[in-house]
Design a protein around this motif. Structure first.
Motif, short mmCIF file in Angstrom:
data_model
loop_
_atom_site.label_atom_id
_atom_site.label_comp_id
_atom_site.label_asym_id
_atom_site.label_seq_id
_atom_site.Cartn_x
_atom_site.Cartn_y
_atom_site.Cartn_z
N SER A 248 3.97 7.92 -0.49
CA SER A 248 3.81 8.11 0.95
C SER A 248 3.13 9.45 1.20
O SER A 248 3.17 10.36 0.36
CB SER A 248 5.17 8.06 1.65
N SER A 384 3.94 2.01 -0.77
CA SER A 384 3.84 2.90 -1.93
C SER A 384 4.52 2.31 -3.15
O SER A 384 4.27 2.75 -4.28
CB SER A 384 4.46 4.27 -1.60
N ASP A 421 -0.61 5.82 3.22
CA ASP A 421 0.57 5.63 2.37
C ASP A 421 0.19 4.71 1.21
O ASP A 421 -0.41 3.65 1.40
CB ASP A 421 1.70 4.98 3.17
#
Length: 529
Positions: A248, A384, A421
């Motif tokens: 992230s 992620s 992200d």
């Protein structure tokens, strides 16, 4: 009013404070002989603001209905357009170095554009040494892609150092004159996918795919990739390892830039019987491999890169976004640079053949469908954990001649793109004159010491040259020792360094011959100095 397409609107939906969705760049210029810096930049700012009507969408703001972005979204003229807000004049504390310049633009690039106004800004920045000044621009990705950004820049510039533009280069008048000067024929407009078209996937496929053969080709290729029967074709989220690059992100950015001679990279491509883009990917692959090795996290599975491919028809300068994306294998698990290049070349060929069998509108639709998992995982915070790619590497064709803005020579143009992200590092490059200008943008927290990527890219290029027998004496290699940037001359490589303002020297020998690139001559209107 003009309605936004689904791909355009997707950039607005995906945007949040930590992930601004605008693209931009930093251009370096050298002042004309005898020009006063402050007065010259004041005149440039006044010239930018000298427009009654701006080219779309620079004079337009967003308009949504009761459903917001989930409903129909349009560009509408801004009735209270304030060009003083959008065109800004800044100064670095002297003596301004590239370090301070990149710190400033990194901060500017991490702030959101105001959605109550047209989604763009231009910053004229004085205070650099060697009589240079910089221009930082940012425009929301919902409004432009890389190809259109280059056309907008060409509208501003001229190959004639004595040319002075009377009207604003952002004016509709200048844009129409530029389009009229293009030699290519007007393009047939591509169909834009509206929300109604895409509410039901089955209807969209039935509407957009030209034949049953196209559907069979798409589905069979998808099945081969999913089952691993095609070892070179990859799709988003498939065999993508997790690294520190795939975490992230927060809103802070760090930007670094560098130039390399076009002929030097092209010689590598020719030596390995690949394309220029293959050589770029191999160069980036070697740099990423070294970066992760030195951070003790090189995965056994190869990194995958999103490589945007333009779907823009010849002569089309109006479309906002017209791109698809190949998932390229970077072969970072292969130590040998020659074998790594071959694997990258095979992966790119497989991706091109897969999308090449589709029409542009089929490729665009397929790209939208492949992005659906990412759109679902993004708000859930899962992107992620299962990133679609490890990084983005984008090659934007630029300008082949030295350009001037009202007499100021452009020394380099370094693109700044988007991180999100799961993909906290983005490498974008633009060809300009005899150089290739790289801009690397990263999340400041997720990718520490990103400035070292510049050194690793040079090392990777030298490694490829050595393996191909293109070696030159060690004294001519740049490595970690770079000379300070001087004002660029039209036939020499002008580049911005990473921290101390440095650039690689051009290599003096090459066994591979390169072909000259076609020169684009933009149309301009104005007067001579």
């Amino acid at each position: 009013m003009r309605q936004l397409g689904v791909l355009d609107k997707g950039f607005l939906i995906a945007e949040k404070r930590e992930t601004p969705m605008h693209v931009g760049g930093v251009s370096l210029y050298t002042l004309p002989d005898g020009a006063d810096e402050q007065a010259f930049l004041h005149d440039l700012a006044a010239n930018l603001r000298n427009a009654d009507t701006l080219l779309p969408p620079f004079g337009d703001r967003l308009k949504t209905g009761l459903l917001g972005l989930t409903g129909a979204t349009y560009w509408e003229p801004d009735p209270s357009l304030d060009l003083d807000y959008h065109v800004r004049h800044s100064a670095l504390p002297k003596p301004g170095r590239y370090r301070e310049l990149f710190t400033l633009v990194s901060r500017l690039h991490g702030t959101l554009l105001d959605r109550q106004r047209p989604l763009w800004e231009i910053h004229l920045i004085e205070g650099l040494g060697n009589r240079q000044f910089a221009v930082y621009t940012k425009t929301h990705h919902a409004a432009v892609d890389g190809a259109r950004s280059v056309h907008v820049s060409r509208c501003m510039l001229s190959t004639d150092p004595g040319f002075v533009r009377e009207e604003s280069p952002l004016s509709l008048q200048a844009w129409n004159a530029y389009k009229a000067g293009l030699k290519s024929a007007p393009a047939t407009p591509q169909p834009r996918y509206s929300d109604t078209n895409l509410r039901r996937v089955s209807d969209a496929i039935k509407f957009s795919f030209d034949s049953g053969g196209s559907i069979v080709h798409t589905v069979s290729g998808l099945a081969r990739a999913l089952t691993g029967r095609d070892e070179h074709l990859y799709l988003p989220h498939l065999s993508v390892p997790r690294t520190s690059i795939n975490t992230s992100v927060d809103g802070a950015r760090r930007f670094v830039a560098q130039s390399w001679p076009f002929a030097r990279i092209k010689a590598v491509a020719v030596a390995y019987d690949g394309t220029f883009n293959d050589a770029i990917l191999a160069m980036c692959s070697g740099a990423l491999r070294k970066y992760l090795q030195l951070h003790a996290e090189l995965p056994e599975t190869s990194l995958k890169a999103m490589v945007p491919v333009s779907l823009r028809r010849e002569g089309d300068v109006e479309a906002g976004n017209a791109v698809t994306a190949i998932s390229a294998d970077l072969a970072t698990h292969i130590p040998d640079p020659g074998r790594r290049f071959s694997a990258i070349k095979a992966s790119m060929r497989a991706g091109k053949e897969y999308f090449g069998a589709m029409s542009p509108r089929e490729a665009e639709l397929f790209t939208l469908l492949m992005q659906t998992p990412s759109l679902l995982m993004q708000p859930l915070g899962l992107i992620s954990r299962l990133p679609p790619y490890n990084t983005v590497i984008s090659n934007v064709p630029g300008m082949s001649e030295t350009m001037y803005w009202n007499g100021a020579r452009m020394d380099g143009s370094y693109p700044m793109s988007i991180v999100t992200d799961g993909i906290s590092l983005n490498i974008t490059l633009v060809t300009y004159a005899e150089n290739v200008d790289f801009g690397i943008i990263a999340c400041r927290r997720s990718v520490p010491q990103v400035q070292r990527m510049i050194d690793y890219m040079e090392d990777a290029l030298v490694e490829l040259e050595d393996a191909a027998g293109l070696s030159t004496p060690a004294a001519t290699r740049t490595g970690s020792k770079r000379r300070k940037v001087a004002p660029a001359k039209p036939k020499k490589s002008g580049a911005a360094g990473t921290n101390a303002g440095t650039k690689p020297k051009p290599r003096t020998k090459s066994k591979a011959k390169t072909k000259a690139r076609p020169k684009a001559k933009p149309a301009t209107t104005g007067r001579k100095r």
